[in-house]
Design a protein around this motif. Structure first.
Motif, PDB file in Angstrom:
ATOM      1  N   GLU A  27       0.861  -1.182   0.000  1.00 44.53           N
ATOM      2  CA  GLU A  27       0.000   0.000   0.000  1.00 44.53           C
ATOM      3  C   GLU A  27       0.894   1.228   0.000  1.00 44.53           C
ATOM      4  OE1 GLU A  27      -4.139   1.690   1.218  1.00 44.53           O
ATOM      5  OE2 GLU A  27      -3.595  -0.383   1.616  1.00 44.53           O
ATOM      6  N   ALA A  28       0.697   2.088  -0.991  1.00 44.68           N
ATOM      7  CA  ALA A  28       1.496   3.316  -1.074  1.00 44.68           C
ATOM      8  C   ALA A  28       1.080   4.270   0.040  1.00 44.68           C
ATOM      9  CB  ALA A  28       1.298   3.975  -2.436  1.00 44.68           C
ATOM     10  N   PRO A  29       2.004   5.104   0.544  1.00 39.23           N
ATOM     11  CA  PRO A  29       1.662   6.073   1.585  1.00 39.23           C
ATOM     12  C   PRO A  29       0.561   7.023   1.129  1.00 39.23           C
ATOM     13  CG  PRO A  29       4.050   5.893   1.337  1.00 39.23           C
ATOM     14  CD  PRO A  29       3.446   5.140   0.205  1.00 39.23           C
ATOM     15  N   LEU A  30      -0.212   7.522   2.081  1.00 42.12           N
ATOM     16  CA  LEU A  30      -1.265   8.484   1.780  1.00 42.12           C
ATOM     17  C   LEU A  30      -0.629   9.774   1.265  1.00 42.12           C
ATOM     18  CD1 LEU A  30      -4.416   8.689   2.137  1.00 42.12           C
ATOM     19  CD2 LEU A  30      -3.917  10.021   4.204  1.00 42.12           C
ATOM     20  N   PRO A  31      -1.008  10.252   0.080  1.00 45.97           N
ATOM     21  CA  PRO A  31      -0.390  11.474  -0.456  1.00 45.97           C
ATOM     22  C   PRO A  31      -0.850  12.715   0.304  1.00 45.97           C
ATOM     23  CG  PRO A  31      -2.167  10.744  -1.874  1.00 45.97           C
ATOM     24  CD  PRO A  31      -2.006   9.678  -0.835  1.00 45.97           C
ATOM     25  N   ILE A  69     -21.948   8.951 -22.084  1.00 44.31           N
ATOM     26  CA  ILE A  69     -20.787   8.148 -21.682  1.00 44.31           C
ATOM     27  C   ILE A  69     -19.863   9.037 -20.867  1.00 44.31           C
ATOM     28  CG2 ILE A  69     -18.831   6.798 -22.494  1.00 44.31           C
ATOM     29  CD1 ILE A  69     -20.417   5.999 -24.888  1.00 44.31           C
ATOM     30  N   SER A  70     -19.873   8.844 -19.573  1.00 42.70           N
ATOM     31  CA  SER A  70     -19.057   9.626 -18.648  1.00 42.70           C
ATOM     32  C   SER A  70     -19.058   8.902 -17.309  1.00 42.70           C
ATOM     33  CB  SER A  70     -19.614  11.053 -18.521  1.00 42.70           C
ATOM     34  OG  SER A  70     -18.738  11.871 -17.772  1.00 42.70           O
ATOM     35  N   SER A  71     -18.389   9.478 -16.308  1.00 47.49           N
ATOM     36  CA  SER A  71     -18.273   8.794 -15.026  1.00 47.49           C
ATOM     37  C   SER A  71     -18.059   9.783 -13.895  1.00 47.49           C
ATOM     38  CB  SER A  71     -17.101   7.797 -15.074  1.00 47.49           C
ATOM     39  OG  SER A  71     -16.979   7.081 -13.861  1.00 47.49           O
ATOM     40  N   ASN A  72     -18.638   9.479 -12.732  1.00 46.06           N
ATOM     41  CA  ASN A  72     -18.422  10.304 -11.542  1.00 46.06           C
ATOM     42  C   ASN A  72     -16.964  10.246 -11.101  1.00 46.06           C
ATOM     43  OD1 ASN A  72     -21.105  10.945 -11.489  1.00 46.06           O
ATOM     44  ND2 ASN A  72     -21.631   9.695  -9.722  1.00 46.06           N
ATOM     45  N   LEU A  73     -16.552  11.286 -10.386  1.00 42.46           N
ATOM     46  CA  LEU A  73     -15.205  11.349  -9.823  1.00 42.46           C
ATOM     47  C   LEU A  73     -15.319  11.637  -8.334  1.00 42.46           C
ATOM     48  CD1 LEU A  73     -12.132  11.336 -10.440  1.00 42.46           C
ATOM     49  CD2 LEU A  73     -12.307  13.800 -10.806  1.00 42.46           C
ATOM     50  N   HIS A  74     -14.515  10.943  -7.529  1.00 44.46           N
ATOM     51  CA  HIS A  74     -14.604  11.054  -6.075  1.00 44.46           C
ATOM     52  C   HIS A  74     -13.278  11.527  -5.480  1.00 44.46           C
ATOM     53  CE1 HIS A  74     -17.674   8.180  -7.355  1.00 44.46           C
ATOM     54  NE2 HIS A  74     -18.355   8.499  -6.282  1.00 44.46           N
ATOM     55  N   ALA A  75     -13.378  12.160  -4.316  1.00 45.67           N
ATOM     56  CA  ALA A  75     -12.176  12.563  -3.589  1.00 45.67           C
ATOM     57  C   ALA A  75     -11.454  11.316  -3.105  1.00 45.67           C
ATOM     58  CB  ALA A  75     -12.554  13.455  -2.411  1.00 45.67           C
ATOM     59  N   SER A  76     -10.154  11.236  -3.379  1.00 50.08           N
ATOM     60  CA  SER A  76      -9.386  10.055  -2.974  1.00 50.08           C
ATOM     61  C   SER A  76      -8.732  10.234  -1.607  1.00 50.08           C
ATOM     62  CB  SER A  76      -8.320   9.729  -4.030  1.00 50.08           C
ATOM     63  OG  SER A  76      -7.482  10.845  -4.252  1.00 50.08           O
ATOM     64  N   ILE A  77      -8.792  11.441  -1.050  1.00 47.86           N
ATOM     65  CA  ILE A  77      -8.323  11.723   0.313  1.00 47.86           C
ATOM     66  C   ILE A  77      -9.297  12.719   0.931  1.00 47.86           C
ATOM     67  CG2 ILE A  77      -5.867  11.316  -0.158  1.00 47.86           C
ATOM     68  CD1 ILE A  77      -5.529  14.356  -0.458  1.00 47.86           C
ATOM     69  N   SER A  78      -9.223  12.884   2.238  1.00 43.70           N
ATOM     70  CA  SER A  78     -10.021  13.924   2.883  1.00 43.70           C
ATOM     71  C   SER A  78      -9.154  15.170   3.054  1.00 43.70           C
ATOM     72  CB  SER A  78     -10.520  13.448   4.251  1.00 43.70           C
ATOM     73  OG  SER A  78      -9.434  13.160   5.124  1.00 43.70           O
ATOM     74  N   GLY A  79      -9.806  16.312   2.972  1.00 41.16           N
ATOM     75  CA  GLY A  79      -9.046  17.551   3.102  1.00 41.16           C
ATOM     76  C   GLY A  79      -9.776  18.718   2.477  1.00 41.16           C
ATOM     77  N   THR A  80      -9.022  19.673   1.949  1.00 45.26           N
ATOM     78  CA  THR A  80      -9.580  20.911   1.408  1.00 45.26           C
ATOM     79  C   THR A  80      -9.346  20.995  -0.090  1.00 45.26           C
ATOM     80  OG1 THR A  80      -9.082  22.036   3.501  1.00 45.26           O
ATOM     81  CG2 THR A  80      -9.555  23.431   1.593  1.00 45.26           C
ATOM     82  N   VAL A  81     -10.403  21.328  -0.810  1.00 47.23           N
ATOM     83  CA  VAL A  81     -10.280  21.561  -2.243  1.00 47.23           C
ATOM     84  C   VAL A  81      -9.551  22.890  -2.442  1.00 47.23           C
ATOM     85  CG1 VAL A  81     -11.515  21.938  -4.409  1.00 47.23           C
ATOM     86  CG2 VAL A  81     -12.382  20.273  -2.746  1.00 47.23           C
ATOM     87  N   ASP A  92      -5.854  19.180  -0.965  1.00 52.77           N
ATOM     88  CA  ASP A  92      -4.775  19.057   0.022  1.00 52.77           C
ATOM     89  C   ASP A  92      -5.271  18.228   1.190  1.00 52.77           C
ATOM     90  OD1 ASP A  92      -3.067  20.514  -1.506  1.00 52.77           O
ATOM     91  OD2 ASP A  92      -3.209  22.365  -0.348  1.00 52.77           O
ATOM     92  N   SER A  93      -4.473  17.250   1.578  1.00 58.12           N
ATOM     93  CA  SER A  93      -4.891  16.312   2.624  1.00 58.12           C
ATOM     94  C   SER A  93      -4.891  16.956   4.006  1.00 58.12           C
ATOM     95  CB  SER A  93      -3.952  15.104   2.628  1.00 58.12           C
ATOM     96  OG  SER A  93      -4.255  14.229   3.688  1.00 58.12           O
ATOM     97  N   ASP A  94      -5.837  16.501   4.844  1.00 60.61           N
ATOM     98  CA  ASP A  94      -5.844  16.898   6.254  1.00 60.61           C
ATOM     99  C   ASP A  94      -5.154  15.845   7.111  1.00 60.61           C
ATOM    100  OD1 ASP A  94      -7.649  14.812   6.285  1.00 60.61           O
ATOM    101  OD2 ASP A  94      -9.397  16.047   6.755  1.00 60.61           O
ATOM    102  N   GLY A  95      -4.659  14.789   6.466  1.00 64.30           N
ATOM    103  CA  GLY A  95      -3.953  13.731   7.183  1.00 64.30           C
ATOM    104  C   GLY A  95      -4.841  12.757   7.920  1.00 64.30           C
ATOM    105  N   GLN A  96      -6.149  12.969   7.884  1.00 65.43           N
ATOM    106  CA  GLN A  96      -7.075  12.139   8.671  1.00 65.43           C
ATOM    107  C   GLN A  96      -7.664  10.985   7.857  1.00 65.43           C
ATOM    108  OE1 GLN A  96      -7.436  12.831  12.001  1.00 65.43           O
ATOM    109  NE2 GLN A  96      -5.857  14.368  11.524  1.00 65.43           N
ATOM    110  N   ASP A  97      -7.816  11.193   6.574  1.00 68.00           N
ATOM    111  CA  ASP A  97      -8.427  10.188   5.698  1.00 68.00           C
ATOM    112  C   ASP A  97      -9.813   9.788   6.182  1.00 68.00           C
ATOM    113  OD1 ASP A  97      -8.386   8.675   3.368  1.00 68.00           O
ATOM    114  OD2 ASP A  97      -7.642   6.891   4.377  1.00 68.00           O
TER     115      ASP A  97
END
Length: 556
Positions: A27-31, A69-81, A92-97
């Motif tokens: 598992e890669a580190p959380l960016p 033909i399209s697809s939804n996109l989701h946030a891959s981390i928690s934080g601020t847009v 930008d990540s808040d480090g909490q996920d």
């Protein structure tokens, strides 16, 4: 080993899978930051639904599908847009996920509509490289009867070991994901096609298959040969069915999915987890810690390779995908997307530049290895001469761009590059032709509408004259009404045929050619649908008017 049929051609390039398949899945580190492009799938880009400064959770929808033909996109981390543009969204990540998920579904009892809605909401696309939205592909049963679902685990491209590791670690989950898709499309048979260079994955699948399955499931191990993972080639190899050059696997009752897509399907349905991460192969001689990692979408390629021990001084190029069909990255400041299955950090000696091109010596090697039984030598001549009629005649669009012909060419002619350029030119011509057909249909519809309106006016004038003079004008009025209604029926039939043609063209191009933009084709379909609605309305209006005309004609 199960009996296998065969397809023509094929090659045996160095596999070079050993560097990445010797270690367990990591598992890669959380960016700390992710950049999420809005175009991570076939079709139109998703439309942002968040603003800069907004707080989001892992799994939150940040962009919604746009168009057919399209697809939804989701946030891959928690934080601020931190940025929202027409191209991408930065978080930008808040480090909490901190995450959010959809409610779990029991796929055994869930209605097909519920399952389709879940796949749509979850933003799942084909993870084998094509990126076709899975909720669209699952609707194929609306147009075709599907009898077999093929799990494409061949993974014939050198270097890539994503499917291998997926099946070693999650064989039961992949099979359960396949059962969900089989339920949706009505398939009564599931066939797993896997090359014999994946013994650990094969053993894991055999153990998983021993558990009782609600749908007939068969494992077929095939000899290693590139490009056995092509849809048409694998269907021929496993089922001895031929997919027409202008058709889709669904035309012969087959649907194909790769293991990663089926695993994501199960996670979305059973766990309510949208597509926010995927497994990526990290390999090449310029990194010291190759392997396969779960990676959050939007992670920087540069950071990911650095974590894998990248040696910048030894790096010659990074290829996204495999060396046969992948693309060199122009910059490492590129994010991992839903379509990123492999990153090859190659040294100069490992993947050197191609030698200078020499004239064709007519050796015929390219013809002998073509998996579609084309004549690459003739196609080469006609592409250079821009003889489009001959390119159509020699079935240029049957080429799957596998690169086998370029690989064996002793003159180092970039055959696939030539074919791609020719295809692009012909596609533009086809799009212009379709546009002209739509314009013709719109003109014919407008003429029919104007004729109807004029006929209605004439009928009212004749009715008034007949009433004042008390003389019949039935012949004139009836003739006007009949000609008008006939013209509208013709316009309606033409509009209906135009919609069917646009739908078939869009579906075929979207599934067969992952790199082809679909904006014009979707616009043509939307235009055809609007024309059909207008034609239906005008025809209904004319039919309602007929009794009124008849009544006026019967007035004394």
């Amino acid at each position: 080993m199960s009996r296998a049929f065969d397809f023509p051609g094929g090659i045996h390039p160095p596999q070079r899978k050993y560097r990445s398949n010797q270690v367990a899945l990591m598992e890669a580190p959380l960016p700390s930051r992710v950049i999420l492009p809005l175009q991570q799938h076939r079709g139109q880009p998703a439309t942002p639904c968040v603003e800069a400064g907004q707080l989001v959770k892992t799994g939150s929808v940040i962009a919604k599908r746009e168009g057919m033909i399209s697809s939804n996109l989701h946030a891959s981390i928690s934080g601020t847009v931190t940025e929202v543009s027409d191209v991408q969204i930065t978080i930008d990540s808040d480090g909490q996920d901190n995450g959010q998920r959809l409610p779990s579904l029991d796929w055994h009892s869930a209605e097909p509509g519920e399952l389709l809605a879940r796949l749509n909401e979850s933003g799942i696309v084909g993870l084998g490289g094509a990126g076709f939205p899975i909720h669209i592909k699952a609707r194929v049963v609306e147009q075709h009867a599907i009898h077999t679902l093929v799990i494409n685990a061949a993974e014939c491209e050198p270097y890539i070991t994503v499917d291998d590791l997926t099946l070693r670690h999650y064989p039961s989950e992949v099979i359960e994901g396949a059962q969900i898709i089989a339920k949706l499309c009505g398939a009564q048979h599931i066939v797993i096609g896997i090359e014999d260079n994946k013994p650990d994955a094969i053993e894991a699948l055999r153990r998983a298959i021993q558990v009782s399955q609600p749908i007939a499931l068969e494992l077929k191990v095939i000899p290693t040969r590139y490009p056995s993972g092509g849809e048409r080639q694998l269907i021929k190899k496993l089922l001895d069915l031929n997919v027409a050059s202008d058709g889709l696997p669904a035309d012969v009752g087959v649907l194909c999915h790769n293991p990663g897509t089926l695993l994501a399907t199960l996670h979305a349905v059973r766990d309510g987890q949208p597509l926010i991460s995927r497994i990526v192969t990290l390999t090449g001689e310029a990194i010291s810690q190759p392997g396969n990692c779960w990676v959050r979408l939007g992670t920087s390629v540069k950071e990911l390779l650095a974590q894998a021990g990248l040696n910048p001084s030894a790096l010659h190029q990074v290829i996204e995908g495999g060396p046969m069909m992948g693309s060199p990255l122009l910059t490492l400041d590129t994010p991992v997307t839903k379509l990123t299955n492999c990153l090859v950090a190659a040294t100069f000696d490992e993947l050197p530049p191609a030698p200078a091109e020499s004239p064709c010596i007519r050796c015929g090697e390219c013809e002998s290895v073509c998996p579609v039984a084309l004549l690459p030598q003739q196609l080469h001549w006609y592409t250079r001469a821009q003889d489009d009629a001959k390119l159509e005649r020699y079935h240029l669009f049957d080429c799957i761009e596998c690169g086998a012909c370029s690989y064996v060419c002793p003159s180092h002619i970039p055959l696939v590059t030539d074919y791609r350029e020719a295809k692009e030119r012909l596609r533009l011509q086809r799009i212009e032709t379709v546009k002209a057909e739509h314009a013709k249909h719109r003109f014919e519809f407008r003429q029919a509408r104007l004729a109807r309106e004029e006929a209605e006016k004439q009928a009212r004038r004749d009715a008034r004259k007949a009433q004042s003079r008390r003389t019949p004008t039935d012949a004139v009025t009836a003739s006007s009404g009949q000609v008008d209604l006939r013209g509208l029926r013709i316009a309606h039939a033409a509009a209906k045929a135009s919609v069917k043609k646009a739908e078939k063209t869009l579906a075929r191009v979207a599934q067969e050619d992952p790199k082809q933009p679909l904006d014009d084709l979707e616009m043509q379909l939307a235009t055809a649908q609007e024309n059909l609605k207008a034609a239906e309305y005008q025809l209904a209006q004319a039919r309602e008017q007929q009794p009124l005309d008849s009544a006026s004609k019967e007035s004394p």
